[in-house]
Write an enzyme that holds these catalytic residues in place. Structure first.
Site, PDB file in Angstrom:
ATOM      1  N   ASP A   1       0.819  -1.214   0.000  1.00 39.91           N
ATOM      2  CA  ASP A   1       0.000   0.000   0.000  1.00 39.91           C
ATOM      3  C   ASP A   1       0.856   1.269   0.000  1.00 39.91           C
ATOM      4  O   ASP A   1       1.959   1.295   0.547  1.00 39.91           O
ATOM      5  CB  ASP A   1      -0.913  -0.016   1.238  1.00 39.91           C
ATOM      6  CG  ASP A   1      -2.059   0.978   1.112  1.00 39.91           C
ATOM      7  OD1 ASP A   1      -2.379   1.386  -0.013  1.00 39.91           O
ATOM      8  OD2 ASP A   1      -2.632   1.347   2.161  1.00 39.91           O
TER       9      ASP A   1
ATOM     10  N   HIS B   1       2.429   3.458  -9.051  1.00 38.64           N
ATOM     11  CA  HIS B   1       2.219   2.029  -9.354  1.00 38.64           C
ATOM     12  C   HIS B   1       3.408   1.486 -10.148  1.00 38.64           C
ATOM     13  O   HIS B   1       3.909   0.404  -9.871  1.00 38.64           O
ATOM     14  CB  HIS B   1       0.932   1.832 -10.158  1.00 38.64           C
ATOM     15  CG  HIS B   1      -0.315   2.245  -9.419  1.00 38.64           C
ATOM     16  ND1 HIS B   1      -0.534   1.930  -8.099  1.00 38.64           N
ATOM     17  CD2 HIS B   1      -1.410   2.950  -9.823  1.00 38.64           C
ATOM     18  CE1 HIS B   1      -1.715   2.409  -7.726  1.00 38.64           C
ATOM     19  NE2 HIS B   1      -2.261   3.047  -8.742  1.00 38.64           N
TER      20      HIS B   1
ATOM     21  N   LEU C   1      10.594 -20.926  -4.007  1.00 36.47           N
ATOM     22  CA  LEU C   1       9.535 -20.028  -3.520  1.00 36.47           C
ATOM     23  C   LEU C   1       8.259 -20.098  -4.372  1.00 36.47           C
ATOM     24  O   LEU C   1       8.342 -20.105  -5.596  1.00 36.47           O
ATOM     25  CB  LEU C   1      10.069 -18.585  -3.558  1.00 36.47           C
ATOM     26  CG  LEU C   1       9.086 -17.473  -3.178  1.00 36.47           C
ATOM     27  CD1 LEU C   1       8.910 -17.422  -1.666  1.00 36.47           C
ATOM     28  CD2 LEU C   1       9.579 -16.122  -3.688  1.00 36.47           C
TER      29      LEU C   1
HETATM   30  C1  IPE Z   1      -5.440  -2.689  -0.032  1.00 34.70           C
HETATM   31  O1  IPE Z   1      -5.105  -1.372  -0.286  1.00 34.70           O
HETATM   32  C2  IPE Z   1      -5.486  -3.478  -1.304  1.00 34.70           C
HETATM   33  C3  IPE Z   1      -4.196  -3.728  -1.930  1.00 34.70           C
HETATM   34  C4  IPE Z   1      -3.040  -3.427  -1.463  1.00 34.70           C
HETATM   35  C5  IPE Z   1      -4.272  -4.442  -3.184  1.00 34.70           C
HETATM   36  P1  IPE Z   1      -6.214  -0.246  -0.473  1.00 34.70           P
HETATM   37  O2  IPE Z   1      -5.495   1.029  -0.639  1.00 34.70           O
HETATM   38  O3  IPE Z   1      -7.170  -0.633  -1.527  1.00 34.70           O
HETATM   39  O4  IPE Z   1      -6.976  -0.309   0.928  1.00 34.70           O
HETATM   40  P2  IPE Z   1      -7.815   0.778   1.712  1.00 34.70           P
HETATM   41  O5  IPE Z   1      -8.789   1.368   0.771  1.00 34.70           O
HETATM   42  O6  IPE Z   1      -6.854   1.790   2.236  1.00 34.70           O
HETATM   43  O7  IPE Z   1      -8.433   0.000   2.833  1.00 34.70           O
HETATM   44  C1  IPE Z   2      -1.540   0.267  -3.422  1.00 35.21           C
HETATM   45  O1  IPE Z   2      -1.336   1.636  -3.415  1.00 35.21           O
HETATM   46  C2  IPE Z   2      -1.876  -0.271  -4.798  1.00 35.21           C
HETATM   47  C3  IPE Z   2      -3.196  -0.879  -4.893  1.00 35.21           C
HETATM   48  C4  IPE Z   2      -4.104  -0.926  -3.958  1.00 35.21           C
HETATM   49  C5  IPE Z   2      -3.535  -1.478  -6.169  1.00 35.21           C
HETATM   50  P1  IPE Z   2      -2.565   2.661  -3.441  1.00 35.21           P
HETATM   51  O2  IPE Z   2      -2.948   2.922  -4.836  1.00 35.21           O
HETATM   52  O3  IPE Z   2      -3.668   2.174  -2.559  1.00 35.21           O
HETATM   53  O4  IPE Z   2      -1.880   3.940  -2.804  1.00 35.21           O
HETATM   54  P2  IPE Z   2      -2.497   4.935  -1.728  1.00 35.21           P
HETATM   55  O5  IPE Z   2      -2.993   4.103  -0.585  1.00 35.21           O
HETATM   56  O6  IPE Z   2      -3.617   5.646  -2.411  1.00 35.21           O
HETATM   57  O7  IPE Z   2      -1.367   5.825  -1.340  1.00 35.21           O
HETATM   58 MG    MG Z   3      -4.098   2.398  -0.596  1.00 36.45          MG
END
Ligand code: IPE
Ligand code: IPE
Ligand code: MG
Length: 256
Positions: free
Chosen positions: A38, A55, A149
């Site tokens: 995240d 990303h 792995l």
């Molecule tokens: C959790 O992250 C999902 C992934 C890392 C794939 P999100 O950014 O979607 O989660 P929330 O919205 O903060 O709970």
């Molecule tokens: C995690 O990073 C990637 C996915 C959930 C696919 P985010 O896109 O949720 O990044 P933040 O949380 O908005 O910073």
């Molecule tokens: Mg996120």
């Protein structure tokens, strides 16, 4: 000129990695680590960039965590890449993410193979585009003979949905008419992660402290580690630090 002056100094992170490696207890490596990756959006925002760049940059973190997991001798690494709730994002971002998974997986196949990594995917694949499903299948087949792995990519994965699909699979398989109770082992086998050991260590980056519908069953007794680092900044040393912290935890499993 002394001979040593010809030696190029190693980057600081490399020294840190070597130092951490020496602190590891090689007898107590977690079997299965899972990462909620995240913070890509915030990483990009901090740099005045669009979310996509976060990303993209995060693919280096994926590579580093897979390499480090293979080096450490983990049996399985699960990476939460796309949740059942992530479809709520703008469709352009969703499309970008799915393309990025496809491209990265296709590009990394040779290296994964060289590192003896196996590949599997957890989640409801019916909603994924055909081209992505094809790449996932190709990766699974190409790496099937490896013995190291297991890299498990959780795409369109939801913990609740996983439990529901397991129940439905068991019902379709005749559980209703069998007139007996389902065992924990049977149920676990019906989950998307049926062939994987339970999660020992669950890491979430970005400072958020929630599970966000990831492994609800599988992480029943996982050690949870929440890191402030944003996922695109995650490097091997962070995984090592987390494993060392895991090794310092007292896992009692309800006993005393
Ligand atoms: C959790 O992250 C999902 C992934 C890392 C794939 P999100 O950014 O979607 O989660 P929330 O919205 O903060 O709970
Ligand atoms: C995690 O990073 C990637 C996915 C959930 C696919 P985010 O896109 O949720 O990044 P933040 O949380 O908005 O910073
Ligand atoms: Mg996120």
């Amino acid at each position: 000129m002394s001979k040593d002056s010809n030696i190029i100094p190693l980057p600081a992170y490399f020294e840190r990695y070597r130092e951490l490696f020496s602190k590891l207890d090689r007898e107590h490596i977690p079997c299965h680590a899972a990462i909620i990756m995240d913070g890509n959006g915030r990483w990009a925002r901090q740099r005045g960039l669009v979310r996509y760049r976060g990303h993209e940059h995060a693919m280096k973190s994926v590579r580093e965590s897979v390499r480090a997991s293979a080096e450490l001798g983990l049996k399985a690494l699960s990476l939460f890449a796309f949740s059942t709730e992530n479809w709520k994002r703008p469709k352009e971002e969703v499309a970008f993410l799915l393309r990025l998974f496809d491209r990265t997986l296709a590009n990394e196949l040779d290296e994964l193979c060289g590192n003896n990594v196996r590949f599997m995917c957890s989640g409801d694949r019916q909603k994924l585009p055909d081209w992505l499903n094809k790449t996932i299948d190709r990766a699974g087949e190409m790496l099937a003979k490896n013995t190291g792995l297991i890299l498990n990519l959780a795409v369109n994965y939801g913990g609740k949905q996983d439990i529901l699909q397991a129940v439905n699979k068991l019902l379709k398989g005749g559980a209703r008419s069998a007139q007996r109770e389902i065992t924990e082992t049977e149920f676990e086998k019906a989950l998307f992660t049926g062939n994987l050991p339970p999660v020992d260590l669950m890491i979430r980056t970005s400072g958020e402290q929630r599970i966000s519908n990831f492994f609800l069953w599988q992480a029943a007794y996982a050690e949870l580690i929440f890191l402030d680092v944003l996922w695109p900044d995650f490097r091997r040393q962070h995984l090592l630090e987390a494993v060392i912290e895991y090794q310092n935890r007292d896992r009692r499993f309800g006993a005393i």
